[in-house]
Design a protein around this motif. Sequence first.
Motif, PDB file in Angstrom:
ATOM      1  N   HIS A  51      11.570  -4.451  -7.261  1.00 27.04           N
ATOM      2  CA  HIS A  51      12.055  -5.218  -6.111  1.00 27.04           C
ATOM      3  C   HIS A  51      12.524  -6.585  -6.616  1.00 27.04           C
ATOM      4  CE1 HIS A  51       9.308  -2.364  -3.828  1.00 27.04           C
ATOM      5  NE2 HIS A  51      10.547  -2.036  -3.538  1.00 27.04           N
ATOM      6  N   GLU A  54      10.510 -10.040  -6.461  1.00 25.27           N
ATOM      7  CA  GLU A  54       9.122 -10.080  -6.917  1.00 25.27           C
ATOM      8  C   GLU A  54       9.101 -10.617  -8.346  1.00 25.27           C
ATOM      9  OE1 GLU A  54       7.566  -6.169  -6.052  1.00 25.27           O
ATOM     10  OE2 GLU A  54       7.990  -6.402  -3.911  1.00 25.27           O
ATOM     11  N   ARG A  98      15.318  -8.386  -2.126  1.00 26.74           N
ATOM     12  CA  ARG A  98      14.440  -7.246  -2.414  1.00 26.74           C
ATOM     13  C   ARG A  98      15.250  -6.072  -2.980  1.00 26.74           C
ATOM     14  NH1 ARG A  98       9.403  -5.192  -1.101  1.00 26.74           N
ATOM     15  NH2 ARG A  98       9.270  -3.012  -0.498  1.00 26.74           N
ATOM     16  N   HIS A 142       4.432  -5.423  -9.383  1.00 25.25           N
ATOM     17  CA  HIS A 142       4.991  -5.808  -8.080  1.00 25.25           C
ATOM     18  C   HIS A 142       4.211  -6.980  -7.496  1.00 25.25           C
ATOM     19  CE1 HIS A 142       7.491  -2.163  -6.921  1.00 25.25           C
ATOM     20  NE2 HIS A 142       6.922  -1.765  -8.044  1.00 25.25           N
ATOM     21  N   SER A 143       4.685  -7.420  -6.314  1.00 25.07           N
ATOM     22  CA  SER A 143       3.935  -8.395  -5.520  1.00 25.07           C
ATOM     23  C   SER A 143       4.152  -8.066  -4.045  1.00 25.07           C
ATOM     24  CB  SER A 143       4.384  -9.821  -5.856  1.00 25.07           C
ATOM     25  OG  SER A 143       5.788  -9.946  -5.702  1.00 25.07           O
TER      26      SER A 143
HETATM   27 ZN    ZN Z   1       7.434  -4.353  -4.759  1.00 24.14          ZN
END
Ligand code: ZN
Length: 326
Positions: A51, A54, A98, A142-143
């Motif tokens: 994404h 992130e 994103r 990820h975050s």
């Molecule tokens: Zn993500």
Amino acid sequence: MCAAVTTLDYPVELSPPDISPYREGNTGIPYATSFESGQPGPHVMVSALVHGNELCGALALDWLFRERIRPVRGRLTLAFVNVSAFGRFDPADPSASRYVDEDFNRVWSPEVLDGPRQSVELARARSLRPLVDTVDLLLDLHSMHHPNPPLALAGPLDKGQALAEAVGTPALIVRDAGHAAGTRMRDYGAFGDPGSRRAALLVECGQHWERASAAVAREVLMRFLLATGTIDPAVARARLPTDPPPPQRAIEVTEAVTIRTDAFRFAQPFVGLEVLARAGTVIAHDGDEPVVTPFDDCVLVMPSRRLHKGMTAVRLGRYVDTRAAA
Ligand SMILES: [Zn+2]
């Protein structure tokens, strides 16, 4: 005078790293670099920017490159994934990057990858696929939108939880089956096959832009490379906190709430990890239909802010024992 409405729910404390030095790579795939140890061992891959908004994973990979850490066993691949989306990152509107056309982490089924659909993300997935097909162990950094504690998304299989426990951090492991909207890279092919030893771990390192998420990503990365035997333990330990990570707990996701109408709204401003004591508690309305908790002590996992038809609104689960606790 009314309070200013800001598009920023949370402050942007991190700056995106300059990843242009990694564009060329050495795999024939832009922004994917492999280091061969010359010794037998697994092909281990760490991915960031699945994404584009992130940042923590990209910062961790950039740091690993600059530390010149190399594998002592097997092969180590480092990949910045949705670089097109990341290239649009704007701290004034950080959620917008994103993805470009669609969520990269919903296209990883053979039907979609081999199908006729075209998008920026599918083109990138198709270019990375031959590389991912050779990976034995994947860490995907990820975050999250809401500031929750870091979560290891271990997938539905025992091998995913075993990998999360071998890494040892973060403290919360979520066993989940993914999304109705499409397959994640961490569930692709052999990673999702209980008969294969190949496994993947997705780690949500904290809120997308909070400073702490970068340190979490770095620690998870070091512990993953240590647990997989990829790097010299002394190299890892010199870069890890001296205290061992706290004991882990696991949440088993029993269902994902998939949005059915164009009018889904939560009953409260949930941020995640709320434990609702009573079965039947209304957590949302999907059109006119109430959405209720199916059992007592139901844990809400990662409520989404993208409340569109067909997407996951929230996952529901319960705390279960880890192997260590069991
Ligand atoms: Zn993500």
